[in-house]
Enzyme design. Structure first.
Site, PDB file in Angstrom:
ATOM      1  N   PHE A 156       0.575  -1.255   0.159  1.00  0.00           N
ATOM      2  CA  PHE A 156       0.284  -0.072   0.055  1.00  0.00           C
ATOM      3  C   PHE A 156       0.911   1.493   0.113  1.00  0.00           C
ATOM      4  CE2 PHE A 156      -2.812  -3.583   2.077  1.00  0.00           C
ATOM      5  CZ  PHE A 156      -3.950  -3.020   1.054  1.00  0.00           C
ATOM      6  N   CYS A 267      -0.782   3.077 -10.674  1.00  0.00           N
ATOM      7  CA  CYS A 267      -1.423   2.477  -9.159  1.00  0.00           C
ATOM      8  C   CYS A 267      -2.855   2.314  -9.702  1.00  0.00           C
ATOM      9  CB  CYS A 267      -1.354   2.631  -8.059  1.00  0.00           C
ATOM     10  SG  CYS A 267       0.408   1.536  -7.714  1.00  0.00           S
TER      11      CYS A 267
HETATM   12  P1  NAD Z   1       8.629  -0.978 -11.559  1.00  0.00           P
HETATM   13  O1  NAD Z   1       7.998  -1.453 -13.252  1.00  0.00           O
HETATM   14  O2  NAD Z   1       8.874  -0.131 -11.227  1.00  0.00           O
HETATM   15  O3  NAD Z   1       9.077  -2.310 -11.572  1.00  0.00           O
HETATM   16  C1  NAD Z   1       8.787  -3.487 -11.822  1.00  0.00           C
HETATM   17  C2  NAD Z   1      10.299  -4.524 -11.954  1.00  0.00           C
HETATM   18  O4  NAD Z   1      10.248  -5.687 -11.927  1.00  0.00           O
HETATM   19  C3  NAD Z   1      11.406  -3.469 -12.990  1.00  0.00           C
HETATM   20  O5  NAD Z   1      12.465  -3.163 -12.680  1.00  0.00           O
HETATM   21  C4  NAD Z   1      11.472  -4.544 -14.028  1.00  0.00           C
HETATM   22  O6  NAD Z   1      12.583  -4.462 -14.308  1.00  0.00           O
HETATM   23  C5  NAD Z   1      11.111  -6.403 -13.541  1.00  0.00           C
HETATM   24  N1  NAD Z   1      11.214  -7.318 -13.584  1.00  0.00           N
HETATM   25  C6  NAD Z   1      10.344  -7.264 -15.088  1.00  0.00           C
HETATM   26  N2  NAD Z   1      10.005  -8.943 -14.834  1.00  0.00           N
HETATM   27  C7  NAD Z   1      10.951  -9.333 -14.348  1.00  0.00           C
HETATM   28  C8  NAD Z   1      11.119 -10.629 -14.004  1.00  0.00           C
HETATM   29  N3  NAD Z   1      11.017 -11.798 -15.309  1.00  0.00           N
HETATM   30  N4  NAD Z   1      12.830 -11.181 -13.132  1.00  0.00           N
HETATM   31  C9  NAD Z   1      12.697  -9.915 -12.928  1.00  0.00           C
HETATM   32  N5  NAD Z   1      12.793  -8.675 -12.394  1.00  0.00           N
HETATM   33  C10 NAD Z   1      11.573  -8.211 -13.178  1.00  0.00           C
HETATM   34  O7  NAD Z   1       7.164  -1.739 -11.384  1.00  0.00           O
HETATM   35  P2  NAD Z   1       6.566  -1.034  -9.388  1.00  0.00           P
HETATM   36  O8  NAD Z   1       5.840   0.310  -9.296  1.00  0.00           O
HETATM   37  O9  NAD Z   1       7.451  -1.567  -8.547  1.00  0.00           O
HETATM   38  O10 NAD Z   1       4.993  -2.082  -9.036  1.00  0.00           O
HETATM   39  C11 NAD Z   1       5.180  -3.456  -9.028  1.00  0.00           C
HETATM   40  C12 NAD Z   1       4.123  -3.808  -8.433  1.00  0.00           C
HETATM   41  O11 NAD Z   1       3.686  -3.012  -7.339  1.00  0.00           O
HETATM   42  C13 NAD Z   1       2.530  -3.132  -9.601  1.00  0.00           C
HETATM   43  O12 NAD Z   1       1.884  -4.340  -9.195  1.00  0.00           O
HETATM   44  C14 NAD Z   1       2.667  -2.042  -8.898  1.00  0.00           C
HETATM   45  O13 NAD Z   1       0.736  -2.453  -9.040  1.00  0.00           O
HETATM   46  C15 NAD Z   1       2.677  -2.662  -7.205  1.00  0.00           C
HETATM   47  N6  NAD Z   1       2.271  -1.647  -6.143  1.00  0.00           N
HETATM   48  C16 NAD Z   1       3.029  -0.289  -7.040  1.00  0.00           C
HETATM   49  C17 NAD Z   1       3.070   0.959  -6.052  1.00  0.00           C
HETATM   50  C18 NAD Z   1       3.800   1.692  -6.956  1.00  0.00           C
HETATM   51  O14 NAD Z   1       3.398   3.216  -6.361  1.00  0.00           O
HETATM   52  N7  NAD Z   1       4.921   2.138  -8.093  1.00  0.00           N
HETATM   53  C19 NAD Z   1       2.651   0.640  -4.689  1.00  0.00           C
HETATM   54  C20 NAD Z   1       1.451  -0.414  -4.333  1.00  0.00           C
HETATM   55  C21 NAD Z   1       1.639  -1.407  -4.900  1.00  0.00           C
END
Ligand code: NAD
Length: 462
Positions: A156, A267
């Site tokens: 969150f 999000c």
């Molecule tokens: P992001 O795009 O910043 O990071 C995702 C990372 O995963 C990237 O660095 C990518 O290179 C890596 N990746 C992709 N495929 C991969 C694999 N096969 N092996 C290893 N690494 C791999 O995404 P984020 O903003 O951190 O969001 C991640 C999740 O968390 C999403 O589902 C999002 O909805 C959720 N979320 C995000 C937030 C936010 O504020 N950003 C808050 C709560 C939940």
């Protein structure tokens, strides 16, 4: 003590890994992006998140935090494996699970003993069961039969205050069918458990639903006040006063009642779309959220229309744009309202001088299609020079204290569009601006000093 791998080192993965290592746990953050892992090895943080750098530095120094592209080694050595990869929207609005599936299968291909697989990514209800099936399928292919459990542990945190949010959460949600996995998760979060953070222990589906229901509700709340604000403008009411009075009601709360240019970010837009899509799939429509998505799109377009309505034809006009990131204190521009607003304004013929303290790297590719209309400036005042209007899209703190006399001198016309309601209409009009906020329909108001007004806005933003 558990050894933990966080797979996906983005906004969520890097914060999760760093904060857990600061809780004294041994963490390895895994990513398949070589550049990102190389940068982290060299001590460079690939995202802008206040407070993150010293935590990374400290825990790397004490060897509690490491980075790798080698998922095989991470899976073999660790017993708790967080999945924190992206779940962007597919063309139909549903969450694209290709990255989650790829990681689940990778885990299974390298499993060597019992593992707890923790889904931290935001995923549609039912994904935990699919993760189980993908893992089982890969294990069957290998002809091995290791025990494993799947946990849903949605995150969150908010970008910009991610460290505080992760270390002081309102609740920790853990969904699993396994007592063993639940006990291990409580150990992972023992620092928070000891601090009496509320823990919601439930099944996987409920945990998955909690995340979507929470985000969609917040998006709905923002959209509600935006629509109320639009109506306020028509009827001569002040949306900020309305929101303030509403927020005093404990049943409502003052948070997420700030009228503005529509929600954006990584999000809310994708999670509202995904929940609406899940509703359709199960023939149980979440119609309020379908409407929310529609109204939010309209809100962004409305901001551009507002400028055209006031300035007339925008052909050949130059606008000073302050703020591009989807919110302050982040470089993230995913679904930022600025993208839609600038594209709409560009269609109307406008050119831009923009300023954002941190988001240029992202902006230059996300606004690639209109980059020939954009000049990226060094500061706010350079953007204002010879512009026909000033437009605040993101409420970076530094925009709260603009030198208004200087602004008036630099602008060709004293047109001031404040889509974050940082300033108050009566005060700005007194200073000689043609001022337009969101929902500040009121013509007259008791004489409120600007700093008093700003104090109130700041308090409400908490
Ligand atoms: P992001 O795009 O910043 O990071 C995702 C990372 O995963 C990237 O660095 C990518 O290179 C890596 N990746 C992709 N495929 C991969 C694999 N096969 N092996 C290893 N690494 C791999 O995404 P984020 O903003 O951190 O969001 C991640 C999740 O968390 C999403 O589902 C999002 O909805 C959720 N979320 C995000 C937030 C936010 O504020 N950003 C808050 C709560 C939940």
């Amino acid at each position: 003590m558990s050894k933990i791998a966080v797979i996906g080192t983005g906004y969520v993965g890097l914060v999760t890994g760093s904060c857990l290592s600061d809780f004294g746990l041994n963490i390895v953050c895994v990513d398949n992006d070589n550049k990102k892992i190389d940068a982290l090895h060299k001590g460079s943080i690939p995202i802008y998140e206040p407070g993150l750098e010293p935590i990374v530095e400290r825990n790397v120094y004490y060897k509690r935090l490491g980075f790798t592209t080698n998922i095989k080694e991470a899976v073999e050595k660790c017993d708790v494996l967080f999945i924190a990869v992206g779940t962007p929207p597919a063309d139909d609005g549903s969450a694209d699970l290709q990255y989650v599936e790829a990681v689940a299968r990778d885990i299974a291909r390298n499993m060597n003993e019992y593992k707890v697989i923790v889904d931290k990514s935001t995923v549609p209800i039912g994904t935990g069961q699919r993760v189980k099936a993908w893992i089982k399928e890969e294990l069957d292919k290998r002809g091995v039969n290791y025990d494993f459990d799947v946990v849903s542990n949605p995150e969150f945190l908010r970008e910009g205050s991610a460290i505080h949010d992760f270390t002081h959460p309102d609740r920790v949600v853990i969904g699993t069918e396994s007592d063993r996995a639940m006990e291990m998760m409580k150990k992972v979060y023992s620092v928070l458990y000891i601090n009496e953070t509320p823990f919601v222990e439930t099944n996987i589906e409920t945990a998955e639903m909690i995340k979507y229901a929470s985000n969609a509700f917040l998006a709905l709340k923002i959209t509600y006040i935006n629509e109320v604000a639009n109506l306020c403008e028509k009827v001569g009411a002040n949306a900020q006063d309305v929101a303030k009075a509403m927020g005093r009601d404990g049943r409502i709360s003052p948070k997420f009642l700030h009228a503005g240019p529509g929600y954006g970010g990584s999000c809310f837009p994708k999670d509202t779309l995904a929940l609406a899509e899940i509703g359709k799939q199960y023939h149980s429509p979440v119609s309020l959220i379908e409407k929310t998505v529609e109204a939010n799109e309209y809100q962004k377009v409305l901001m551009a229309k507002k400028i055209e309505n006031e300035l007339g034809s925008l052909k050949g006009k130059q606008l000073a744009i302050l703020g591009l990131a989807f919110k302050p204190n982040t470089d993230d521009m995913r679904e930022a309202p600025a993208i839609t607003i600038l594209n709409e304004l560009a269609k109307m013929g406008a050119r831009f001088k923009v300023y954002d303290p941190i988001a240029y790297k992202e902006a230059k590719w996300r606004l690639e299609n209109i980059n020939d209309r954009i000049t990226y400036c060094e500061n706010e005042y350079e953007a204002m020079e010879d512009s026909d209007a000033l437009v605040i899209i993101t409420e970076w703190n530094q925009f709260r204290n603009l030198d208004l006399d200087r602004a008036k001198q630099l602008l060709k016309q004293p047109n001031f569009f404040d889509f974050r309601n940082i300033y108050k209409k009566p005060m700005m009009e007194k200073q000689g601006f043609n001022y337009f906020g969101v929902g500040q329909g009121i013509k007259t108001q008791p004489n409120m000093q600007q700093n008093e007004a700003m104090k109130e806005v700041a308090a409400e933003q908490e």
